[in-house]
Design an enzyme around this catalytic site. Structure first.
Site, PDB file in Angstrom:
ATOM      1  N   GLU A 339      33.138  38.388  38.574  1.00 33.50           N
ATOM      2  CA  GLU A 339      34.506  38.069  38.131  1.00 33.50           C
ATOM      3  C   GLU A 339      35.308  39.272  37.636  1.00 33.50           C
ATOM      4  OE1 GLU A 339      34.305  33.504  36.740  1.00 33.50           O
ATOM      5  OE2 GLU A 339      33.423  34.883  35.306  1.00 33.50           O
TER       6      GLU A 339
HETATM    7  C1  ACM Z   1      29.421  33.501  36.636  1.00 30.59           C
HETATM    8  O1  ACM Z   1      29.330  32.284  36.421  1.00 30.59           O
HETATM    9  N1  ACM Z   1      30.561  34.134  36.418  1.00 30.59           N
HETATM   10  C2  ACM Z   1      28.288  34.267  37.127  1.00 30.59           C
END
Ligand code: ACM
Length: 709
Positions: A339
């Site tokens: 992310e």
């Molecule tokens: C995640 O759930 N960002 C690995």
């Protein structure tokens, strides 16, 4: 050869089928093969143990003594003072444990064991210490009772895991999870033969481990809640003694706000930084954000991240990883890499210039460069790199492993590229799915091709902690994670959902005996609500509630004024404290399914007793509600439960009388039941589908999955 293969397949299928018609056991995970004999081994007060193993195998001896004391307590037979500390040549002991090689748990190591139980003796043999530890857990789970006493059925079990990596990830960063809670999770993992505890040690909200080289990491990044190095060493040892490898995660280059609080020089954008969520969850107009606002922020906000263009970043990480590599014997260190939207990189002119100079087309290329550099640092410290799926690129070194969590296409891509994979997609415990959804996870294919066998290492249950803390995390993880443990250990052919649920709740009780606090926390939270008054009337309602599925609950929580990511935000709403997968619902569902098939009078009675309890519960609940502040939601659930119970009783009367209800009646009841599905405070009644089953004379199948958003 082909004939031999077919014959083996036949034998294999036969053992699985035989296991289901043989005496019911509470084993979880189910073994690879199990053939019942006749009779049973009765546990008597003179129960003795002999160990034939390396005399220096301290992990083995400690585990044997733990199992021995568990049986001693369970049977109440006063085995005596035996403490098994050395090699014993006795062939007459009740339990003989034979271990060929002192070899504690290691990834890809031999974890097999053979258990032979006859009316005369229990024999456990294993090639390694790790295998013997699993076999001891099987002995404990097989122990059961009748009016004559405690016994184990006569059986021969040949067992070994399907996958080498059977993990549980706990996010100790968003909400700090104290050591005693982590240790209890280790106990529970060992009981269901899981072998990797992945600790998510750093995130925006907190940096949870002591660094002696960079003490400002924990000093400014943890608000005082972190593990000291002494504690980590103790935890690693505790886990090793139970066959569990701790894999530490240091999430980077994004999810790093807590690092930047003490070390803003690492950041892609000027600070100052405070540990906390990576973006504010309140809109500019002061209102809580909606789902679309949050999704937009995730992709467009300049979220804090490391500056990958500076050599000083790698010098820092080199020293940091050197320090951490010495604390964790795990062959892997997890570097997150999830992310990171690249916005902070795009808006920094120096980073943009670095990308241009190095012919990097976009921030993905820069992330690939960062991952490669960090994996080289880890290799220098004799560690392999693991990261979430976003670390994958076609430039990824072959020895970096990929943890698939969101987009299953990454599994195919990584395997084709020759990288090892680990699956968490479908195993997220924080999205409030019933256990069967994880159990049937299609991201774990029924057959793995021969060429992928070595690369497909297994999977991990994942418990993120935006909406959990030390007081409800065990209720969230257990017993559901045991269904995931079985999916990763047992043959793919073990997939009978009703039988899984039968054993899941038996294991839940075993874990409770072991000291795991999932049931304790639930009851304690209810007692808190009632200020210590009798919780039974309240439990009648809360036992059949479930939190809404997917991310809706988490989003509702983190957009409230005191966001869940703050350590001290109380997580005490009804939807925070109830179980995700109601045991009462599962039992009721089985009764309804059985009754609709058989119209059996005993089952009809059991359903009626349950419906009457729901119909009449308000007499005891109403006075209690007078003493619970903000009890409007509970009151609404309770009233809806009465409506549902009345519909169920009418339907049961019809079914019993063999009377086909009119279309008008069915419509009227269906409409009434529709109103009982209303969600309050991110929770809902979880037995309405089963009541509808009684009304319609047909129980609807449960969906394979539920939407996340
Ligand atoms: C995640 O759930 N960002 C690995």
């Amino acid at each position: 050869m082909k004939k031999l293969l077919l014959f083996c397949l036949f034998l294999y299928a036969a053992t699985i089928t035989y296991a289901q018609t043989a005496p019911l056991t509470n084993l979880m995970p189910m073994p690879k093969s199990m053939v019942f004999g006749s009779g049973q081994f009765n546990i008597k007060p003179n129960f003795t143990v002999a160990v034939k193993a390396d005399a220096t195998d301290t992990i083995l001896y400690a585990a044997v003594n733990r199992a021995y004391q568990t049986l001693n307590r369970k049977t109440g037979l006063h085995f005596g003072q035996q403490y098994i500390t050395q090699n014993d040549k006795s062939d007459t002991a009740a339990l003989i444990v034979t271990v060929k090689q002192k070899a504690p748990a290691q990834l890809g190591g031999d974890e097999s064991y053979t258990l032979t139980i006859t009316p005369k003796q229990i024999n456990l043999t294993a090639n390694t210490t790790a295998g013997a530890l699993h076999g001891l857990e099987t002995i404990v789970q097989l122990t059961t009772s009748n009016s004559q006493g405690y016994y184990l059925p006569a059986v021969t079990i040949n067992d070994a895991p399907r996958f080498q990596w059977r993990g549980l990830m706990i996010d100790v960063a968003r909400h700090f999870i104290p050591l005693d809670v982590v240790k209890r999770n280790i106990d529970a993992m060992a009981a269901v033969k899981m072998n990797v505890l992945h600790l998510h040690l750093s995130d925006d909200e907190g940096f949870r481990i002591e660094s002696k080289i960079y003490p400002d990491l924990q000093r400014k990044g943890s608000l005082g809640d972190y593990y000291t190095q002494v504690q980590i060493k103790d935890l690693v040892k505790y886990a090793q003694a139970r066959g569990i490898i701790i894999v530490p995660e240091f999430d980077m280059p994004g999810h790093t706000t807590s690092w930047l609080a003490g070390h803003p020089e690492l950041a892609a954008a000027p600070g100052p930084y405070q540990p906390g969520p990576r973006f504010k969850m309140t809109s500019t107009n002061g209102k809580p954000m909606g789902l679309m606002d949050i999704m937009k922020m995730i992709t467009t906000a300049p979220t804090p991240s490391f500056d990958p263009s500076k050599e000083s970043t790698y010098l820092f990480l080199d020293r940091f990883f050197g320090e951490m590599a010495a604390l964790f014997p795990s062959p892997y260190i997890h570097i997150g890499a999830d992310e990171n939207n690249g916005v902070a990189w795009k808006t920094n002119p120096a980073i943009a210039a670095f990308m241009k100079k190095n012919n990097m087309a976009d921030t993905h290329a820069l992330q690939a460069y960062f991952v490669k550099r960090v994996s080289q640092l880890l290799a220098k410290h004799h560690k392999k790199t693991l990261g979430w799926e976003e670390l994958f690129s076609t430039d990824l070194p072959k020895d970096v492993a990929v943890q698939v969590w969101s987009n299953p296409a990454y599994a195919g891509k990584a395997l084709a590229h020759g990288n090892k994979i680990l699956v968490s997609k479908g195993f997220y415990l924080d999205v409030f799915m019933p256990a069967y959804v994880h159990y049937n996870n299609t991201a774990i294919p029924e057959s793995i091709t021969a060429e992928n066998k070595a690369l497909f290492t297994g999977g991990e249950a994942a418990q993120w902690s935006e909406a959990v803390d030390k007081d409800n995390i065990e209720t969230r993880i257990w017993p559901r994670a045991a269904a995931i443990a079985e999916r990763l250990w047992s043959p793919a052919a073990v997939k009978d959902v009703p039988d899984m649920y039968r054993r899941l709740f038996a294991i839940s009780n075993q874990l409770d005996e072991l000291g795991v606090q999932h049931i304790g926390d639930y009851n304690r939270s209810l007692r808190r609500l009632t200020s210590g008054r009798d919780i039974a009337p309240l439990k009648t309602v809360t036992d059949v509630l479930a939190p809404i599925k997917g991310y809706k609950k988490m989003f509702a929580r983190i957009t409230k004024p005191a966001g869940a990511s703050y350590q001290t935000a109380p997580l005490t709403a009804i939807s925070d404290i109830i179980f995700v997968d109601s045991e009462v619902k599962r039992r009721f569902r089985k009764l309804v399914a059985d009754y609709l098939q058989t119209k059996d009078a005993t089952t009809e009675q059991a359903i009626r007793i349950q419906l009457m309890l729901w119909k009449n519960h308000r007499t005891a609940l109403e006075p209690l509600l007078q003493n619970i502040p903000n009890s409007a939601d509970i009151d609404a659930f309770s009233k809806n439960l009465v409506i549902a119970a009345n519909a169920g009783l009418e339907a049961l009367d019809n079914l019993k009388a063999g009377k086909a209800p009119s279309a008008d009646w069915i419509k009227q009841k269906t409409d009434e039941l529709a109103t009982t599905k209303t969600v309050y405070g991110e929770a809902g009644l979880d037995i309405i589908v089963e009541i509808e089953g009684l009304v319609n004379g047909k129980l609807a199948a449960e969906p394979a999955d539920y939407p996340l958003f």
